[in-house]
Write a protein that holds these residues in place. Structure first.
Motif, PDB file in Angstrom:
ATOM      1  N   ASP A 375       0.780  -1.124  -0.208  1.00 30.18           N
ATOM      2  CA  ASP A 375       0.161   0.028  -0.161  1.00 30.18           C
ATOM      3  C   ASP A 375       0.928   1.227   0.067  1.00 30.18           C
ATOM      4  OD1 ASP A 375      -0.272   1.329   2.852  1.00 30.18           O
ATOM      5  OD2 ASP A 375       0.177  -0.992   3.195  1.00 30.18           O
ATOM      6  N   GLY A 376       0.135   2.360  -0.472  1.00 28.66           N
ATOM      7  CA  GLY A 376       0.799   3.647  -0.474  1.00 28.66           C
ATOM      8  C   GLY A 376       0.025   4.682  -0.375  1.00 28.66           C
ATOM      9  N   PRO A 377       0.447   6.008  -0.521  1.00 28.99           N
ATOM     10  CA  PRO A 377      -0.703   7.159  -0.007  1.00 28.99           C
ATOM     11  C   PRO A 377      -2.029   7.019  -0.676  1.00 28.99           C
ATOM     12  CG  PRO A 377       1.755   7.947  -0.726  1.00 28.99           C
ATOM     13  CD  PRO A 377       1.688   6.454  -0.934  1.00 28.99           C
ATOM     14  N   ASP A 378      -1.994   6.715  -1.872  1.00 27.51           N
ATOM     15  CA  ASP A 378      -3.491   6.554  -2.709  1.00 27.51           C
ATOM     16  C   ASP A 378      -3.580   5.458  -3.386  1.00 27.51           C
ATOM     17  OD1 ASP A 378      -1.937   7.087  -4.735  1.00 27.51           O
ATOM     18  OD2 ASP A 378      -2.767   8.673  -5.694  1.00 27.51           O
ATOM     19  N   TRP A 379      -3.036   4.315  -3.117  1.00 24.19           N
ATOM     20  CA  TRP A 379      -3.129   2.995  -3.669  1.00 24.19           C
ATOM     21  C   TRP A 379      -2.854   1.803  -2.844  1.00 24.19           C
ATOM     22  CZ3 TRP A 379       1.022  -0.356  -3.496  1.00 24.19           C
ATOM     23  CH2 TRP A 379       2.432   0.356  -3.324  1.00 24.19           C
ATOM     24  N   TRP A 380      -3.253   0.668  -3.301  1.00 25.98           N
ATOM     25  CA  TRP A 380      -2.957  -0.828  -2.642  1.00 25.98           C
ATOM     26  C   TRP A 380      -3.150  -1.935  -3.547  1.00 25.98           C
ATOM     27  CZ3 TRP A 380      -7.238  -2.826   1.182  1.00 25.98           C
ATOM     28  CH2 TRP A 380      -8.488  -2.332   0.862  1.00 25.98           C
ATOM     29  N   ILE A 381      -2.547  -2.948  -3.369  1.00 27.64           N
ATOM     30  CA  ILE A 381      -2.334  -3.983  -4.110  1.00 27.64           C
ATOM     31  C   ILE A 381      -2.601  -5.168  -3.299  1.00 27.64           C
ATOM     32  CG2 ILE A 381      -1.117  -5.392  -5.846  1.00 27.64           C
ATOM     33  CD1 ILE A 381       0.439  -2.851  -6.575  1.00 27.64           C
ATOM     34  N   VAL A 382      -3.609  -6.014  -3.381  1.00 31.64           N
ATOM     35  CA  VAL A 382      -3.872  -7.543  -2.689  1.00 31.64           C
ATOM     36  C   VAL A 382      -3.463  -8.484  -3.749  1.00 31.64           C
ATOM     37  CG1 VAL A 382      -5.632  -8.858  -1.707  1.00 31.64           C
ATOM     38  CG2 VAL A 382      -5.634  -6.207  -1.572  1.00 31.64           C
ATOM     39  N   THR A 383      -2.554  -9.329  -3.270  1.00 29.97           N
ATOM     40  CA  THR A 383      -2.042 -10.490  -4.116  1.00 29.97           C
ATOM     41  C   THR A 383      -3.065 -11.683  -3.771  1.00 29.97           C
ATOM     42  OG1 THR A 383       0.008  -9.754  -4.100  1.00 29.97           O
ATOM     43  CG2 THR A 383      -0.519 -12.167  -4.387  1.00 29.97           C
ATOM     44  N   GLY A 384      -3.884 -12.111  -4.639  1.00 30.92           N
ATOM     45  CA  GLY A 384      -4.836 -12.942  -4.379  1.00 30.92           C
ATOM     46  C   GLY A 384      -4.229 -14.602  -3.964  1.00 30.92           C
ATOM     47  N   MET A 385      -4.871 -15.384  -3.300  1.00 31.22           N
ATOM     48  CA  MET A 385      -4.494 -16.605  -2.917  1.00 31.22           C
ATOM     49  C   MET A 385      -5.064 -17.789  -3.416  1.00 31.22           C
ATOM     50  SD  MET A 385      -3.670 -15.672   1.047  1.00 31.22           S
ATOM     51  CE  MET A 385      -2.121 -17.126   1.063  1.00 31.22           C
ATOM     52  N   GLY A 386      -6.204 -17.267  -4.533  1.00 28.61           N
ATOM     53  CA  GLY A 386      -7.022 -18.158  -5.041  1.00 28.61           C
ATOM     54  C   GLY A 386      -8.292 -18.592  -4.294  1.00 28.61           C
ATOM     55  N   ALA A 387      -9.166 -19.350  -4.883  1.00 26.67           N
ATOM     56  CA  ALA A 387     -10.221 -19.804  -4.138  1.00 26.67           C
ATOM     57  C   ALA A 387     -10.072 -20.858  -2.979  1.00 26.67           C
ATOM     58  CB  ALA A 387     -11.293 -20.656  -5.048  1.00 26.67           C
ATOM     59  N   GLY A 388     -10.353 -20.307  -1.869  1.00 29.66           N
ATOM     60  CA  GLY A 388     -10.355 -21.148  -0.661  1.00 29.66           C
ATOM     61  C   GLY A 388      -8.831 -20.941  -0.131  1.00 29.66           C
ATOM     62  N   GLY A 389      -7.931 -20.179  -0.556  1.00 28.51           N
ATOM     63  CA  GLY A 389      -6.642 -20.012  -0.219  1.00 28.51           C
ATOM     64  C   GLY A 389      -6.385 -19.028   1.062  1.00 28.51           C
ATOM     65  N   VAL A 390      -7.126 -18.366   1.304  1.00 23.13           N
ATOM     66  CA  VAL A 390      -7.086 -17.571   2.595  1.00 23.13           C
ATOM     67  C   VAL A 390      -6.890 -18.299   3.841  1.00 23.13           C
ATOM     68  CG1 VAL A 390      -7.646 -15.416   3.857  1.00 23.13           C
ATOM     69  CG2 VAL A 390      -8.003 -15.602   1.378  1.00 23.13           C
ATOM     70  N   PRO A 391      -5.846 -18.458   4.570  1.00 20.44           N
ATOM     71  CA  PRO A 391      -5.535 -18.908   5.799  1.00 20.44           C
ATOM     72  C   PRO A 391      -6.599 -18.738   6.967  1.00 20.44           C
ATOM     73  CG  PRO A 391      -3.351 -18.570   5.070  1.00 20.44           C
ATOM     74  CD  PRO A 391      -4.460 -17.713   4.135  1.00 20.44           C
ATOM     75  N   GLY A 392      -6.688 -17.317   7.029  1.00 15.74           N
ATOM     76  CA  GLY A 392      -7.636 -16.494   8.106  1.00 15.74           C
ATOM     77  C   GLY A 392      -6.918 -16.815   9.474  1.00 15.74           C
ATOM     78  N   GLY A 393      -7.841 -17.050  10.596  1.00 13.49           N
ATOM     79  CA  GLY A 393      -7.445 -17.177  11.952  1.00 13.49           C
ATOM     80  C   GLY A 393      -7.096 -15.904  12.743  1.00 13.49           C
ATOM     81  N   GLY A 394      -6.956 -14.889  12.055  1.00 10.20           N
ATOM     82  CA  GLY A 394      -6.542 -13.451  12.719  1.00 10.20           C
ATOM     83  C   GLY A 394      -7.647 -12.983  13.523  1.00 10.20           C
ATOM     84  N   LEU A 395      -7.052 -12.040  14.221  1.00  7.11           N
ATOM     85  CA  LEU A 395      -7.836 -10.962  14.969  1.00  7.11           C
ATOM     86  C   LEU A 395      -7.747  -9.612  14.217  1.00  7.11           C
ATOM     87  CD1 LEU A 395      -9.631  -9.752  17.304  1.00  7.11           C
ATOM     88  CD2 LEU A 395      -7.462  -9.512  18.653  1.00  7.11           C
ATOM     89  N   THR A 396      -8.819  -8.956  14.133  1.00  2.95           N
ATOM     90  CA  THR A 396      -8.827  -7.964  13.231  1.00  2.95           C
ATOM     91  C   THR A 396      -9.694  -6.877  13.988  1.00  2.95           C
ATOM     92  OG1 THR A 396     -10.554  -8.531  11.819  1.00  2.95           O
ATOM     93  CG2 THR A 396      -8.686  -8.984  10.944  1.00  2.95           C
ATOM     94  N   HIS A 397      -9.382  -5.502  13.559  1.00  3.46           N
ATOM     95  CA  HIS A 397      -9.638  -4.393  14.236  1.00  3.46           C
ATOM     96  C   HIS A 397     -10.665  -3.436  13.295  1.00  3.46           C
ATOM     97  CE1 HIS A 397      -7.181  -5.021  17.812  1.00  3.46           C
ATOM     98  NE2 HIS A 397      -6.129  -5.253  16.762  1.00  3.46           N
ATOM     99  N   SER A 398     -11.924  -3.194  13.631  1.00  5.35           N
ATOM    100  CA  SER A 398     -12.783  -2.335  12.850  1.00  5.35           C
ATOM    101  C   SER A 398     -12.520  -0.989  12.767  1.00  5.35           C
ATOM    102  CB  SER A 398     -14.182  -2.768  13.331  1.00  5.35           C
ATOM    103  OG  SER A 398     -14.601  -2.292  14.652  1.00  5.35           O
ATOM    104  N   HIS A 399     -11.806  -0.616  13.848  1.00  8.09           N
ATOM    105  CA  HIS A 399     -11.505   0.977  14.029  1.00  8.09           C
ATOM    106  C   HIS A 399     -12.713   1.990  13.769  1.00  8.09           C
ATOM    107  CE1 HIS A 399      -7.114   0.181  13.511  1.00  8.09           C
ATOM    108  NE2 HIS A 399      -7.371  -0.593  12.526  1.00  8.09           N
ATOM    109  N   LEU A 400     -13.740   1.493  14.569  1.00 13.77           N
ATOM    110  CA  LEU A 400     -15.200   2.191  14.737  1.00 13.77           C
ATOM    111  C   LEU A 400     -15.760   2.422  13.173  1.00 13.77           C
ATOM    112  CD1 LEU A 400     -14.353   4.724  17.216  1.00 13.77           C
ATOM    113  CD2 LEU A 400     -15.964   2.841  17.614  1.00 13.77           C
TER     114      LEU A 400
END
Length: 450
Positions: A375-400
């Motif tokens: 990510d940068g000031p006005d851009w971001w890039i997500v590298t996909g992991m394919g169908a079913g490839g996201v490990p998950g398991g994390g705690l994320t923050h909604s930031h209100l």
């Protein structure tokens, strides 16, 4: 704490197929505008399908504080007896806009050309967001703003006693800024002109015309030129609010990434200034179709059919499309994580100043769940992991931020391990039935501690 109540930790578990019909709530953008213009008309406006999330309810309370007579007649059905253009009275209390940047900026515009002083505040998230982008053009009418450093709430806006019409070029694509200037122009004599280089959502222009304002839109070498003749007698209307495409994005995108899913989301507004996400999803290879296309209340509407799409590939989203999908980039990044290849999103610096810094919030949350993000000031890039490839398991923050919370709950439905969010409470501001709606089509969500 959430903006409007106690913290609500939630966990999203890997899901079986999502199926059935997802009846999402009314469009938030149109709901705000229907209440405000109803309050500025002379006589009784009837509204059906109004979104009854906290953001819109805060706008209704504000219109009551200005003197409009507002009643809830039933689920989504409201009556607004307006006070006319220039008829706002001075509120006896602070106007609390909760979490709503749209609400506060549109209300500021609506009162900026009346000789009253109004103090605005909001929740912890809204009070960090910049207001100068609205108060600067409103000062051209003669309004004066006094607030915290950086042009932040709480802030008092003193409306112009002798407003003058303005000609204003919007410096960055923003429907909120454009709409605030147009609403202020209603009580200024002569013609107020707004010029935007890139078209943004045009609900305000459509609704102003529906209420009887003299407004024209033309393309020129400068861009899209909107001309409004001030001091009209707005005529009360009967408004049927279409369902919100920004809310529809969540069940639609969840269905695209959860194996075996097939859902229908009926009655979704497909205004071309709002439909950029659906266009992008189809370019990625999503099995997303429009059924029963029609027009309701001056807005194009269709039923959306979304089916599991394991073959989606990353795309470069054209920067010019950002204005038509600015609120949908968080959930798009969730789809991108389940696609193959890189999804590139540029020209999105507006995401840095939403309810949260949405680029940072999504980037850190995706990384916590095993997804590579640049990510940068006005851009971001997500590298996909394919169908079913996201490990998950994390705690994320909604930031209100309601959209961050809903996006990560959708991620958990297709990840290999559950995804936890620290606070789902902000979802009530825009999509109060999100949890039961998603559970109704097969999602497994539970309220759990972190």
């Amino acid at each position: 704490m959430s903006g409007h109540g106690p913290t609500v930790p939630m966990t999203s578990h890997p899901s079986g197929p999502l199926s059935g019909t997802a009846d999402v709530p009314g469009d938030k953008s149109i709901s705000h505008r229907a209440l405000i213009l109803g309050a500025m008309a002379v006589g009784e406006t009837r509204i059906t399908g109004l979104l009854e999330g906290q953001d819109v309810l805060d706008t209704a309370k504000a219109m009551q504080a200005f003197g409009a007579d507002i009643d809830r007649l039933g689920e989504g059905a409201w009556r607004v007896h307006g006070v006319g253009v220039g008829g706002f009275g001075e509120p006896g209390q602070v106007i609390d806009c909760g979490n709503s940047g749209t609400g506060v900026r549109l209300i500021m515009g609506a009162m900026a050309t009346s000789p009253i002083a109004v103090t605005f505040s909001g929740d912890a998230s809204l009070n960090t967001r910049p207001m100068a982008r609205v108060t600067d053009p409103l000062s051209l009418f003669g309004a004066r703003a006094v607030g915290r450093a950086g042009g932040r709430l709480p802030m008092t806006l003193v409306g112009a006693e002798h407003p003058v019409p303005v000609r204003y070029t919007v410096p960055v694509p923003s429907a909120q800024v454009k709409s605030a200037v147009l609403l202020a122009g209603l009580n200024a004599p002569g013609q107020t002109v707004v010029i935007e280089a890139e078209a943004t959502r045009d609900h305000t222009e459509r609704m102003l015309a529906g209420f009887g304002a003299e407004i024209t839109v033309a393309d020129s070498a400068e861009g899209r030129v909107i001309t409004l003749t001030g001091q009209p007698d707005l005529k009360p209307q009967t408004i049927a609010v279409p369902r919100d495409p920004s809310s529809a994005a969540f069940p639609v995108c969840a269905a695209l990434i959860v194996p075996g899913s097939n859902i229908l989301v009926p009655g979704i507004g497909l205004n071309p200034t709002r439909a950029g996400l659906f266009e992008t999803l189809r370019e990625m290879g999503a099995d997303l179709t429009y059924e029963n296309m029609r027009e309701e209340g001056g807005e194009p509407v269709a039923d959306l059919r979304a089916r599991y799409s394991p073959g989606m590939t990353g795309v470069a989203v054209p920067p010019a499309r950002a204005a038509s999908m600015i609120d949908e980039y968080p959930i798009l990044s969730v789809v991108a994580a389940n696609a193959t290849g890189r999804t590139i999103m540029r020209g999105v610096k507006e995401l840095r100043v939403k309810e949260s810094d949405r680029i940072e919030a999504m980037a850190s949350g995706l990384r916590a769940n095993g997804v590579a993000v640049e990510d940068g000031p006005d851009w971001w890039i997500v590298t996909g992991m394919g169908a079913g490839g996201v490990p998950g398991g994390g705690l994320t923050h909604s930031h209100l931020d309601h959209r961050i919370a809903m996006s990560f709950l959708c991620l958990g439905m297709a990840a290999q391990a559950p995804v936890r969010i620290d606070d789902a409470g902000p979802i009530m501001t825009s999509f109060p039935i999100f949890e039961p709606l998603m559970a109704g089509i097969g999602a497994e969500l539970d309220r759990t501690g972190t």
